[in-house]
Design a protein around this motif. Structure first.
Motif, mmCIF file in Angstrom:
data_model
loop_
_atom_site.group_PDB
_atom_site.id
_atom_site.type_symbol
_atom_site.label_atom_id
_atom_site.label_comp_id
_atom_site.label_asym_id
_atom_site.label_seq_id
_atom_site.Cartn_x
_atom_site.Cartn_y
_atom_site.Cartn_z
ATOM 1 N N VAL A 1 0.749 -1.061 -0.063
ATOM 2 C CA VAL A 1 0.138 -0.062 0.074
ATOM 3 C C VAL A 1 0.928 1.082 0.168
ATOM 4 N N ASN A 2 1.843 1.364 0.814
ATOM 5 C CA ASN A 2 2.963 2.366 1.037
ATOM 6 C C ASN A 2 3.630 2.645 -0.431
ATOM 7 N N GLY A 3 3.945 1.530 -0.754
ATOM 8 C CA GLY A 3 4.919 1.506 -2.281
ATOM 9 C C GLY A 3 3.927 2.158 -3.316
ATOM 10 N N ALA A 4 2.710 1.581 -3.356
ATOM 11 C CA ALA A 4 1.658 2.069 -4.355
ATOM 12 C C ALA A 4 1.278 3.514 -4.262
ATOM 13 N N ARG A 5 1.116 3.942 -2.975
ATOM 14 C CA ARG A 5 0.761 5.301 -2.869
ATOM 15 C C ARG A 5 2.100 6.297 -3.119
ATOM 16 N N GLU A 6 3.390 5.600 -2.947
ATOM 17 C CA GLU A 6 4.489 6.641 -3.102
ATOM 18 C C GLU A 6 4.664 6.654 -4.914
ATOM 19 N N LEU A 7 4.310 5.417 -5.441
ATOM 20 C CA LEU A 7 4.211 5.498 -6.944
ATOM 21 C C LEU A 7 3.152 6.697 -7.352
ATOM 22 N N VAL A 8 2.113 6.277 -7.028
ATOM 23 C CA VAL A 8 0.897 7.313 -7.342
ATOM 24 C C VAL A 8 1.429 8.898 -7.301
ATOM 25 N N LYS A 9 1.967 9.265 -6.098
ATOM 26 C CA LYS A 9 2.543 10.484 -5.825
ATOM 27 C C LYS A 9 3.398 10.961 -6.841
ATOM 28 N N ARG A 10 4.652 10.041 -6.842
ATOM 29 C CA ARG A 10 5.764 10.238 -7.816
ATOM 30 C C ARG A 10 5.434 10.347 -9.265
ATOM 31 N N LYS A 11 4.407 9.695 -9.563
ATOM 32 C CA LYS A 11 3.942 9.959 -10.974
ATOM 33 C C LYS A 11 2.894 11.012 -11.373
ATOM 34 N N GLY A 12 2.350 11.498 -10.120
ATOM 35 C CA GLY A 12 1.325 12.597 -10.144
ATOM 36 C C GLY A 12 -0.102 12.107 -10.656
ATOM 37 N N THR A 13 -0.299 10.696 -10.431
ATOM 38 C CA THR A 13 -1.796 10.586 -11.038
ATOM 39 C C THR A 13 -2.821 10.775 -9.974
ATOM 40 N N THR A 14 -3.462 11.806 -10.341
ATOM 41 C CA THR A 14 -4.457 12.359 -9.028
ATOM 42 C C THR A 14 -5.878 11.435 -9.210
ATOM 43 N N ASN A 15 -6.225 10.600 -10.269
ATOM 44 C CA ASN A 15 -7.187 9.720 -10.401
ATOM 45 C C ASN A 15 -6.965 8.405 -9.821
ATOM 46 N N VAL A 16 -5.977 8.260 -9.081
ATOM 47 C CA VAL A 16 -6.008 6.909 -8.327
ATOM 48 C C VAL A 16 -5.804 6.999 -6.911
ATOM 49 N N GLN A 17 -6.788 6.114 -6.459
ATOM 50 C CA GLN A 17 -6.808 6.159 -4.891
ATOM 51 C C GLN A 17 -6.416 4.509 -4.504
ATOM 52 N N VAL A 18 -5.396 4.505 -3.540
ATOM 53 C CA VAL A 18 -5.043 3.196 -2.914
ATOM 54 C C VAL A 18 -5.597 3.005 -1.758
ATOM 55 N N VAL A 19 -6.005 1.819 -1.566
ATOM 56 C CA VAL A 19 -6.660 1.532 -0.002
ATOM 57 C C VAL A 19 -6.009 0.029 0.656
ATOM 58 N N LYS A 20 -6.109 0.005 1.734
ATOM 59 C CA LYS A 20 -5.438 -1.164 2.303
ATOM 60 C C LYS A 20 -6.799 -1.967 2.727
ATOM 61 N N ASP A 21 -6.922 -2.818 1.746
ATOM 62 C CA ASP A 21 -8.175 -3.832 1.939
ATOM 63 C C ASP A 21 -7.697 -4.988 1.243
ATOM 64 N N ASP A 22 -8.924 -5.826 1.026
ATOM 65 C CA ASP A 22 -8.699 -7.242 0.117
ATOM 66 C C ASP A 22 -10.008 -7.538 -0.699
ATOM 67 N N ILE A 23 -9.857 -8.361 -1.542
ATOM 68 C CA ILE A 23 -11.054 -8.683 -2.380
ATOM 69 C C ILE A 23 -12.211 -8.916 -1.900
ATOM 70 N N ARG A 24 -12.146 -9.514 -0.340
ATOM 71 C CA ARG A 24 -13.637 -9.854 0.182
ATOM 72 C C ARG A 24 -14.490 -8.596 0.330
ATOM 73 N N SER A 25 -13.763 -7.287 0.468
ATOM 74 C CA SER A 25 -14.475 -5.954 0.431
ATOM 75 C C SER A 25 -14.724 -5.338 -0.685
ATOM 76 N N PHE A 26 -14.509 -5.887 -1.799
ATOM 77 C CA PHE A 26 -14.665 -5.498 -3.285
ATOM 78 C C PHE A 26 -16.027 -4.561 -3.082
ATOM 79 N N GLY A 27 -17.149 -5.139 -2.570
ATOM 80 C CA GLY A 27 -18.204 -4.287 -2.916
ATOM 81 C C GLY A 27 -18.309 -2.901 -1.986
ATOM 82 N N LEU A 28 -17.386 -2.673 -1.398
ATOM 83 C CA LEU A 28 -17.315 -1.257 -0.977
ATOM 84 C C LEU A 28 -16.923 -0.297 -1.921
#
Length: 132
Positions: free
Chosen positions: A52-79
């Protein structure tokens, strides 16, 4: 590989679509797709904090504002799914499943959620079960 998948999917997604990356990609797929299609909204769902932390850093480094990274798993997909959700990408490492049966159960669970939401979603799966 993730750039190629993003290029393949991009023209197949409706304007303003929502994509969920249930991720073993470390956010790489979502970042590539977000760079190609600024109109999309993307969720990266990752259960491990380090990733999660690595993905958030990648998103920040690349400046992609339309990506949200969440700590969760497939079972909470419906959220995260909504009426604009058009695609789910599942990329797990080979160690994520103990058998092909486990993998199929997970995919059937996700399919059931899409049937419930009736979103016309595409599910791409690039995972391989580990050898028994």
């Amino acid at each position: 590989a993730y750039r190629l998948l993003a290029e393949f999917m991009s023209p197949r997604l409706k304007k303003g679509a929502h994509v969920i990356d249930i991720s073993g990609t470390g956010g790489n797929f979502a970042v590539h797709l977000a760079a190609i299609r600024k109109d999309l909204r993307l969720h990266v769902v990752q259960p491990q904090l380090a990733y999660v932390n690595g993905a958030r850093e990648l998103v920040k480094r690349k400046g992609t504002t339309n990506v949200q990274v969440v700590k969760d798993d497939i079972r909470s997909f419906g959220l995260y799914a909504n009426d604009r959700t058009q695609a789910v990408v599942i990329c797990f490492g080979s160690s994520a499943y103990s058998s092909e049966r486990d993998l199929k159960q997970t995919l059937n669970s996700v399919k059931g959620l899409f049937d419930k939401f009736k979103t016309g979603a595409m599910i791409f799966d690039f995972s391989r079960p580990k050898s028994s």
